[in-house]
Design an enzyme around this catalytic site. Structure first.
Site, short mmCIF file in Angstrom:
data_model
loop_
_atom_site.label_atom_id
_atom_site.label_comp_id
_atom_site.label_asym_id
_atom_site.label_seq_id
_atom_site.Cartn_x
_atom_site.Cartn_y
_atom_site.Cartn_z
N HIS A 170 0.99 -1.28 0.11
CA HIS A 170 -0.02 -0.03 -0.02
C HIS A 170 0.96 1.22 -0.19
CE1 HIS A 170 -4.29 1.46 1.57
NE2 HIS A 170 -3.78 2.53 0.66
N VAL A 171 0.90 1.77 -1.02
CA VAL A 171 2.05 2.98 -1.36
C VAL A 171 1.65 4.16 -0.55
CG1 VAL A 171 0.69 4.02 -3.40
CG2 VAL A 171 3.21 4.28 -3.07
N HIS A 172 2.69 4.83 0.02
CA HIS A 172 2.36 6.02 0.96
C HIS A 172 3.70 6.85 0.82
CE1 HIS A 172 4.24 2.78 3.04
NE2 HIS A 172 4.66 3.72 4.01
N LEU A 173 3.37 8.14 1.33
CA LEU A 173 4.50 9.11 1.10
C LEU A 173 4.69 9.77 2.42
CD1 LEU A 173 4.69 11.98 -1.39
CD2 LEU A 173 4.78 12.44 0.82
#
Length: 152
Positions: free
Chosen positions: A109-112
């Site tokens: 789950h991509v996140h910045l």
């Protein structure tokens, strides 16, 4: 410290599980947008370490639509303003670790990451002691950033 010793009994995605909960100091969600949300990092690099996360479960930025990408950047910009207001941050590291080999703790789950920085904020504890010292508990960080978020 309780938050370091706690284990996640749920095998699901950390971010998807948090989305199903009520916002507040327990789940650390600071703000929900239409397509993304802002959450405090439970294991911060520095005080105020935030993450901007798309609501949709995708492993990489190239899997996100243009509207979601735009909201990620808009929320990241607002996070910078809130962190400057709440902590007087002098600088920032913004980054995305895509995949486990790149260091992603939640690789699917991509996140910045939005990490506030100050001159001289690294010291012997990190380099010699191989430890970080965070002088503020997460409930206090949540309260401070919640107030700043509303103000910006």
């Amino acid at each position: 410290m309780a938050y370091i010793e706690e284990r996640n009994p749920d095998p699901g995605c950390l971010f998807c599980l948090r989305l199903a909960e009520s916002d507040g100091p327990d789940n650390l969600i600071l703000h929900r947008g239409r397509r993304a949300f802002v959450i405090l990092n439970r294991f911060p690099y520095t005080n105020g370490h935030l993450m901007v996360v798309p609501n949709d479960h995708h492993a990489s930025l190239e899997d996100l639509d243009a509207d979601t990408l735009a909201e990620l950047m808009a929320l990241s910009t607002r996070a910078l303003r809130a962190l400057r207001r709440a902590y007087g941050a002098e600088a920032f590291n913004l980054g995305v670790n895509i995949g486990a080999a790149a260091g992603a703790g939640v690789a699917d789950h991509v996140h910045l990451h939005v990490v506030p920085r100050w001159g001289g904020d690294t010291n012997f504890m990190a380099t010699v002691g191989e430890a970080r010292v965070i002088p503020e508990d997460l409930a206090t960080t949540y309260r401070r950033l919640s107030e700043a978020w509303q103000a910006v």
